[in-house]
Design a protein around this motif. Structure first.
Motif, PDB file in Angstrom:
ATOM      1  N   GLY A 203      -4.407  10.669   0.555  1.00  0.00           N
ATOM      2  CA  GLY A 203      -5.675  10.061  -0.370  1.00  0.00           C
ATOM      3  C   GLY A 203      -6.769  10.886  -0.839  1.00  0.00           C
ATOM      4  N   ALA A 204      -7.722  10.195  -1.276  1.00  0.00           N
ATOM      5  CA  ALA A 204      -8.832  10.784  -1.857  1.00  0.00           C
ATOM      6  C   ALA A 204      -9.608  11.729  -1.066  1.00  0.00           C
ATOM      7  CB  ALA A 204      -9.649   9.894  -2.526  1.00  0.00           C
ATOM      8  N   GLY A 205      -9.644  11.358   0.361  1.00  0.00           N
ATOM      9  CA  GLY A 205     -10.223  12.149   1.203  1.00  0.00           C
ATOM     10  C   GLY A 205     -11.753  11.865   1.824  1.00  0.00           C
TER      11      GLY A 205
ATOM     12  N   GLY B  92       1.018  16.181  -2.112  1.00  0.00           N
ATOM     13  CA  GLY B  92       0.381  15.987  -3.610  1.00  0.00           C
ATOM     14  C   GLY B  92      -0.764  15.290  -3.661  1.00  0.00           C
ATOM     15  N   GLU B  93      -1.967  16.122  -3.188  1.00  0.00           N
ATOM     16  CA  GLU B  93      -3.170  15.161  -3.392  1.00  0.00           C
ATOM     17  C   GLU B  93      -4.220  15.890  -4.351  1.00  0.00           C
ATOM     18  OE1 GLU B  93      -3.515  12.343  -2.024  1.00  0.00           O
ATOM     19  OE2 GLU B  93      -2.878  13.166  -0.241  1.00  0.00           O
ATOM     20  N   HIS B  94      -4.784  14.976  -5.226  1.00  0.00           N
ATOM     21  CA  HIS B  94      -5.602  15.571  -6.371  1.00  0.00           C
ATOM     22  C   HIS B  94      -4.736  15.854  -7.344  1.00  0.00           C
ATOM     23  CE1 HIS B  94      -9.249  13.881  -4.749  1.00  0.00           C
ATOM     24  NE2 HIS B  94      -8.920  14.345  -3.738  1.00  0.00           N
ATOM     25  N   THR B  95      -3.520  15.614  -7.475  1.00  0.00           N
ATOM     26  CA  THR B  95      -2.826  16.240  -8.555  1.00  0.00           C
ATOM     27  C   THR B  95      -2.401  15.388  -9.728  1.00  0.00           C
ATOM     28  OG1 THR B  95      -0.915  15.976  -7.069  1.00  0.00           O
ATOM     29  CG2 THR B  95      -1.450  18.307  -7.273  1.00  0.00           C
ATOM     30  N   ASP B  96      -2.729  14.206  -9.348  1.00  0.00           N
ATOM     31  CA  ASP B  96      -2.002  13.091 -10.338  1.00  0.00           C
ATOM     32  C   ASP B  96      -2.682  13.021 -11.620  1.00  0.00           C
ATOM     33  OD1 ASP B  96      -4.181  11.800  -9.209  1.00  0.00           O
ATOM     34  OD2 ASP B  96      -3.086   9.876  -8.805  1.00  0.00           O
ATOM     35  N   TYR B  97      -3.950  13.252 -11.624  1.00  0.00           N
ATOM     36  CA  TYR B  97      -4.773  13.384 -12.677  1.00  0.00           C
ATOM     37  C   TYR B  97      -4.660  14.661 -13.363  1.00  0.00           C
ATOM     38  CZ  TYR B  97      -8.427  14.867  -9.211  1.00  0.00           C
ATOM     39  OH  TYR B  97      -9.105  15.429  -8.218  1.00  0.00           O
ATOM     40  N   ASN B  98      -4.240  15.289 -12.937  1.00  0.00           N
ATOM     41  CA  ASN B  98      -3.955  16.597 -13.612  1.00  0.00           C
ATOM     42  C   ASN B  98      -2.699  16.646 -13.989  1.00  0.00           C
ATOM     43  OD1 ASN B  98      -6.583  18.341 -13.060  1.00  0.00           O
ATOM     44  ND2 ASN B  98      -5.830  17.856 -10.867  1.00  0.00           N
TER      45      ASN B  98
ATOM     46  N   GLY C 169       0.883  -1.175   0.142  1.00  0.00           N
ATOM     47  CA  GLY C 169      -0.016   0.129  -0.104  1.00  0.00           C
ATOM     48  C   GLY C 169       1.029   1.206   0.043  1.00  0.00           C
ATOM     49  N   ARG C 170       0.209   2.313   0.101  1.00  0.00           N
ATOM     50  CA  ARG C 170       1.132   3.759  -0.075  1.00  0.00           C
ATOM     51  C   ARG C 170       0.562   4.533   1.056  1.00  0.00           C
ATOM     52  NH1 ARG C 170      -2.677   6.554  -0.360  1.00  0.00           N
ATOM     53  NH2 ARG C 170      -3.805   7.186  -2.239  1.00  0.00           N
ATOM     54  N   VAL C 171       1.180   5.451   1.731  1.00  0.00           N
ATOM     55  CA  VAL C 171       0.894   6.580   2.030  1.00  0.00           C
ATOM     56  C   VAL C 171       1.320   7.996   1.525  1.00  0.00           C
ATOM     57  CG1 VAL C 171       2.462   7.138   3.912  1.00  0.00           C
ATOM     58  CG2 VAL C 171       0.339   8.084   4.296  1.00  0.00           C
TER      59      VAL C 171
ATOM     60  N   ARG D 260     -12.210   6.390 -12.110  1.00  0.00           N
ATOM     61  CA  ARG D 260     -11.384   7.356 -12.982  1.00  0.00           C
ATOM     62  C   ARG D 260     -10.100   7.578 -12.108  1.00  0.00           C
ATOM     63  NH1 ARG D 260     -13.471  11.963 -15.775  1.00  0.00           N
ATOM     64  NH2 ARG D 260     -11.668  11.519 -17.112  1.00  0.00           N
ATOM     65  N   CYS D 261      -9.412   6.831 -11.410  1.00  0.00           N
ATOM     66  CA  CYS D 261      -8.432   7.412 -10.410  1.00  0.00           C
ATOM     67  C   CYS D 261      -7.264   7.639 -11.339  1.00  0.00           C
ATOM     68  CB  CYS D 261      -7.999   6.209  -9.674  1.00  0.00           C
ATOM     69  SG  CYS D 261      -7.248   4.649 -10.424  1.00  0.00           S
ATOM     70  N   GLY D 262      -6.245   8.551 -10.765  1.00  0.00           N
ATOM     71  CA  GLY D 262      -4.927   8.660 -11.462  1.00  0.00           C
ATOM     72  C   GLY D 262      -3.958   7.655 -11.301  1.00  0.00           C
ATOM     73  N   VAL D 263      -2.707   7.877 -11.464  1.00  0.00           N
ATOM     74  CA  VAL D 263      -1.799   6.861 -11.466  1.00  0.00           C
ATOM     75  C   VAL D 263      -0.984   6.889 -10.126  1.00  0.00           C
ATOM     76  CG1 VAL D 263       0.241   8.079 -12.621  1.00  0.00           C
ATOM     77  CG2 VAL D 263      -0.137   5.928 -13.213  1.00  0.00           C
ATOM     78  N   MET D 264      -1.137   7.675  -9.108  1.00  0.00           N
ATOM     79  CA  MET D 264      -0.122   7.575  -8.096  1.00  0.00           C
ATOM     80  C   MET D 264      -0.269   6.326  -7.228  1.00  0.00           C
ATOM     81  SD  MET D 264      -0.417   9.816  -4.720  1.00  0.00           S
ATOM     82  CE  MET D 264      -2.241   9.807  -4.410  1.00  0.00           C
ATOM     83  N   ASP D 265      -1.352   5.989  -7.017  1.00  0.00           N
ATOM     84  CA  ASP D 265      -1.158   4.899  -6.231  1.00  0.00           C
ATOM     85  C   ASP D 265      -0.526   3.642  -6.767  1.00  0.00           C
ATOM     86  OD1 ASP D 265      -2.912   6.564  -4.834  1.00  0.00           O
ATOM     87  OD2 ASP D 265      -4.716   5.203  -5.103  1.00  0.00           O
ATOM     88  N   GLN D 266      -0.985   3.136  -8.052  1.00  0.00           N
ATOM     89  CA  GLN D 266      -0.177   2.328  -8.732  1.00  0.00           C
ATOM     90  C   GLN D 266       1.156   2.430  -8.885  1.00  0.00           C
ATOM     91  OE1 GLN D 266      -2.978   3.844  -9.764  1.00  0.00           O
ATOM     92  NE2 GLN D 266      -4.607   2.028  -9.564  1.00  0.00           N
TER      93      GLN D 266
ATOM     94  N   ALA E  10     -18.157  11.941  -5.954  1.00  0.00           N
ATOM     95  CA  ALA E  10     -17.204  13.285  -5.397  1.00  0.00           C
ATOM     96  C   ALA E  10     -16.015  13.369  -6.310  1.00  0.00           C
ATOM     97  CB  ALA E  10     -16.974  13.835  -3.940  1.00  0.00           C
ATOM     98  N   TYR E  11     -15.323  12.371  -6.326  1.00  0.00           N
ATOM     99  CA  TYR E  11     -14.098  11.988  -6.843  1.00  0.00           C
ATOM    100  C   TYR E  11     -14.160  12.406  -8.523  1.00  0.00           C
ATOM    101  CZ  TYR E  11      -9.410  10.102  -8.234  1.00  0.00           C
ATOM    102  OH  TYR E  11      -7.936  10.247  -8.829  1.00  0.00           O
ATOM    103  N   ASN E  12     -14.986  11.881  -9.317  1.00  0.00           N
ATOM    104  CA  ASN E  12     -15.185  11.903 -10.614  1.00  0.00           C
ATOM    105  C   ASN E  12     -15.713  13.477 -10.732  1.00  0.00           C
ATOM    106  OD1 ASN E  12     -14.398   9.458 -11.170  1.00  0.00           O
ATOM    107  ND2 ASN E  12     -16.548   8.722 -11.295  1.00  0.00           N
TER     108      ASN E  12
HETATM  109  C1  GLA Z   1      -7.234   8.496  -4.845  1.00  0.00           C
HETATM  110  C2  GLA Z   1      -6.834   8.011  -6.307  1.00  0.00           C
HETATM  111  C3  GLA Z   1      -5.269   8.598  -6.606  1.00  0.00           C
HETATM  112  C4  GLA Z   1      -5.364  10.231  -6.458  1.00  0.00           C
HETATM  113  C5  GLA Z   1      -5.971  10.331  -4.885  1.00  0.00           C
HETATM  114  C6  GLA Z   1      -5.814  11.735  -4.596  1.00  0.00           C
HETATM  115  O1  GLA Z   1      -6.224   7.919  -4.100  1.00  0.00           O
HETATM  116  O2  GLA Z   1      -6.659   6.772  -6.950  1.00  0.00           O
HETATM  117  O3  GLA Z   1      -5.274   8.588  -8.085  1.00  0.00           O
HETATM  118  O4  GLA Z   1      -6.165  10.916  -7.288  1.00  0.00           O
HETATM  119  O5  GLA Z   1      -6.944   9.829  -4.655  1.00  0.00           O
HETATM  120  O6  GLA Z   1      -4.903  12.262  -4.671  1.00  0.00           O
END
Ligand code: GLA
Length: 385
Positions: free
Chosen positions: A329-331, A34-40, A28-30, A166-172, A219-221
């Motif tokens: 994380g997403a919040g 840099g939150e909600h920036t990955d999909y930007n 996992g990750r913490v 529709r998540c970004g790529v940070m977590d992976q 809310a995320y989308n």
């Molecule tokens: C979730 C998503 C990530 C990222 C965060 C917010 O963890 O899976 O891609 O957007 O929210 O930073």
């Protein structure tokens, strides 16, 4: 933890009557900042953590994938040659197999047992860890090269296009590319990974509010769509390319909410780069201040925090030895991350937990996390060879 390596191996032998061919681990990750920036297309700074998905696997003669989880009564069970959408946790595994096959890879059937100590719904990426564990196992079974960043994109595609998030790529990326003892600065456009050391004598704490996010996907989308809309108005490929001046110049054609959302992204990207610089200089106080500013921006401009998250952040930041804290994380629920002086870690965790519990009535937990390497093939415990 190492004991999950043993327990999945034992469970595999018990179920299939032979030792597994491989044991894989995907963390996992913490996210430090840099939150909600990955999909930007922006910057993030997560660390892969010890809490991980462990998967013991062996090959099958047919094209079925059968995975048993210690967390779920039903196994994931599907045929590589006849993939159909369903529901439940198995969709993450299926999605990864689908994405790998869509890229032209020939996969082989496998069976296995998995266990995880990544808390679910806490903002610590239990799904990305599952995806990367399955990707690692399928790759090994099929003899594919393991390129962590490419596999992270593949897992993200599985989640976007198969699972429908529709998540970004940070977590992976964090689960695939983590570096022991380091946070990783990720450029979510180029996928460049820059290992960044934590300041000396600091410890990262995870403070779990004991609340879980609800309605987070919609809310995320919605946030993501707003960002994409503002980028179109500003005529930039993504908000990573926007500036505060550009945003101000467009204020007449944007709603106040759109301005605030975009302002968060623009300022958060700058904070991540500033934090990376401060970390290289070992300036824990500066990193902490940037984390506190990140939280305020997520709370006020991006509006993805919650009363519980705000209360825990405040409780942590009031403790001597806490450099800074923010939601991670997403919040909307889940965890707070705090950077603290190592010799104060226990005291901060205890005092913040107590204050938070008294104020909210929720049942929190707090623990130190250690930065570990990304998804890996682990030795099968010798006992079973
Ligand atoms: C979730 C998503 C990530 C990222 C965060 C917010 O963890 O899976 O891609 O957007 O929210 O930073």
């Amino acid at each position: 933890m190492a004991d999950l390596r043993v327990s999945v191996t034992e469970a595999f032998r018990h179920r299939f009557g032979a030792p597994p061919a491989h044991v894989v681990r995907a963390p996992g990750r913490v996210n430090l900042i840099g939150e909600h920036t990955d999909y930007n297309d922006g910057f993030v700074m997560p660390l892969a953590i010890e809490q991980a998905v462990w998967l013991a696997v062996g090959p099958r003669d047919d094209d079925r994938v059968v995975l048993h989880s210690t967390r779920a009564p039903e196994p994931a069970d599907f045929r590589l040659g006849a993939m159909e959408r369903g529901d439940g946790w198995g969709e993450y595994a299926k999605g990864v197999a689908w994405a790998l096959q869509a890229q032209g890879h020939e996969l082989r059937g496998l069976e296995g047992v998995l266990a995880s100590d990544v808390p679910e719904g806490a903002g610590l990426s239990s799904s990305a860890a599952l995806e990367l564990a399955v990707a690692r196992a399928l790759s090994e079974g099929a003899g594919l090269d393991w390129d962590p960043a490419v596999m992270a994109r593949t897992a993200q595609r599985a989640e976007n296009e198969w699972v429908g998030v529709r998540c970004g790529v940070m977590d992976q990326m964090a689960s695939a590319c983590g570096v022991a003892g380091h946070a990783v600065l990720l450029d979510c456009r180029s996928l460049a990974v820059t290992p960044t050391p934590l300041p000396a004598w600091t410890t990262v704490l995870v403070l779990d509010t004991g609340t879980r996010r609800g309605l987070v996907d919609s809310a995320y989308n919605a946030r993501r769509e707003t960002c994409e809309r503002v980028a179109r108005v500003l005529s930039v490929p993504a908000l990573r390319d926007a500036t505060l001046d550009g945003l101000q110049a467009a204020e007449d054609v944007l709603t106040p909410t759109q301005v605030r959302r975009a302002r968060h992204v623009v300022t958060e990207n700058a904070r991540v780069l500033a934090a990376a610089e401060a970390m290289r200089q070992g300036d824990a106080a500066r990193v902490g201040a940037l984390m506190a500013a990140s939280h305020a921006s997520l709370r006020d401009d991006y509006e993805v925090s919650s009363p519980a998250l705000n209360a825990f952040v405040e409780a942590a930041q009031a403790q001597p030895g806490c450099y800074g804290a923010r939601m991670t994380g997403a919040g909307f629920g889940g965890c707070v991350v705090a950077l603290v002086a190592s010799d104060r870690a226990e005291a901060v965790a205890e005092a913040a937990t107590l204050a938070y519990r008294q104020r909210t009535g929720h049942a929190p937990t707090a623990y130190r996390v250690r930065a570990v390497g990304g998804a890996s093939l682990e030795p099968v415990p010798a006992l079973f060879l």
